[in-house]
Design an enzyme around this catalytic site. Structure first.
Site, PDB file in Angstrom:
ATOM      1  N   LYS A  18       0.863  -1.180   0.000  1.00 49.40           N
ATOM      2  CA  LYS A  18       0.000   0.000   0.000  1.00 49.40           C
ATOM      3  C   LYS A  18       0.898   1.229   0.000  1.00 49.40           C
ATOM      4  O   LYS A  18       1.802   1.345   0.831  1.00 49.40           O
ATOM      5  CB  LYS A  18      -0.894  -0.002   1.240  1.00 49.40           C
ATOM      6  CG  LYS A  18      -1.727   1.265   1.412  1.00 49.40           C
ATOM      7  CD  LYS A  18      -2.543   1.199   2.698  1.00 49.40           C
ATOM      8  CE  LYS A  18      -3.296   2.486   2.961  1.00 49.40           C
ATOM      9  NZ  LYS A  18      -4.087   2.423   4.223  1.00 49.40           N
ATOM     10  N   ASP A 112     -13.870   1.630  10.245  1.00 51.92           N
ATOM     11  CA  ASP A 112     -14.183   1.522   8.813  1.00 51.92           C
ATOM     12  C   ASP A 112     -14.411   0.058   8.437  1.00 51.92           C
ATOM     13  O   ASP A 112     -13.890  -0.429   7.429  1.00 51.92           O
ATOM     14  CB  ASP A 112     -13.056   2.124   7.975  1.00 51.92           C
ATOM     15  CG  ASP A 112     -13.473   2.371   6.521  1.00 51.92           C
ATOM     16  OD1 ASP A 112     -14.693   2.370   6.251  1.00 51.92           O
ATOM     17  OD2 ASP A 112     -12.594   2.556   5.666  1.00 51.92           O
TER      18      ASP A 112
END
Length: 209
Positions: A18, A112
């Site tokens: 990422k 989230d």
């Protein structure tokens, strides 16, 4: 990309990377959320939380080297394989709730939880990922702190978030996990409203599909 642990010469792992570019990210994210994510990922370790092998910053970019999930995310999996059978879904929900229980015990809320942030490995276990909105919810004196900032996706938001009042982040994680459970068994969201107030009214009326 592959990774060979220094103490395991015969084992090689495939990694995902990422990349966060500081120059293109919002200032609030760089100053608040990114430092939190780095701090939290350095502290946590659990069988059903994504493994981070290394983190580094270079040329205004932050790199997170993590375990590669061979079967993509949970939404991709149920979209291609169909709704889960009860036994399968029960196993994965147990794994997700064990991950949330671990985070609760170390004073961290994910904030989230959604199908796209739950990854599926080659041996069909799940890994909770993407801690970009995560935060610690315990004060130094042990008090639980409430949140006021809305994070995550609207479809997974708990009623107290939609009402705009301070909320307990670990409790809304559990609500979002319930939305995940509904989706993997039904292949659709329980409340399909696009406006926050309409979604809140549907939740209060229990008008799920």
């Amino acid at each position: 990309m592959t990774y060979r642990p220094p103490d395991k010469d015969n084992e090689v792992y495939k990694m995902a990377v990422k990349v966060v570019e500081r120059s293109s990210a919002e200032d609030n994210f760089i100053k608040r959320f990114l430092p939190r994510e780095i701090e939290i990922l350095a502290e946590i370790e659990h069988p059903y939380v994504i493994t981070i092998y290394a983190m580094m910053e270079m040329n205004e970019k932050a790199f997170f080297f993590m375990r590669f999930a061979e079967n993509g995310d949970l939404l991709e999996y149920v979209t291609s394989h169909g709704a889960l059978r009860e036994n399968h879904g029960r196993l994965w929900m147990r794994q997700l709730l064990l991950a949330l229980d671990y985070l609760d015990r170390v004073g961290i809320a994910h904030r989230d939880i959604k199908c796209e942030n739950i990854l599926v490995t080659a041996n069909l276990n799940i890994k909770l990922a993407d801690f970009g909105f995560a935060r610690k919810f315990l004060a130094e004196d042990g008090r639980e702190l409430l949140c006021e900032t809305f994070c995550g996706s609207l479809s997974y938001a708990a009623p107290e978030i939609l009402e705009g009042r301070p909320f307990c982040p670990k409790k809304v994680d559990v609500w979002s996990a319930g939305i995940v459970m509904f989706i993997v068994f039904n292949l659709e969201k329980p409340f399909r409203r696009k406006a926050p107030q309409q979604l809140l009214l549907a939740q209060r009326a229990r008008a799920y599909k």
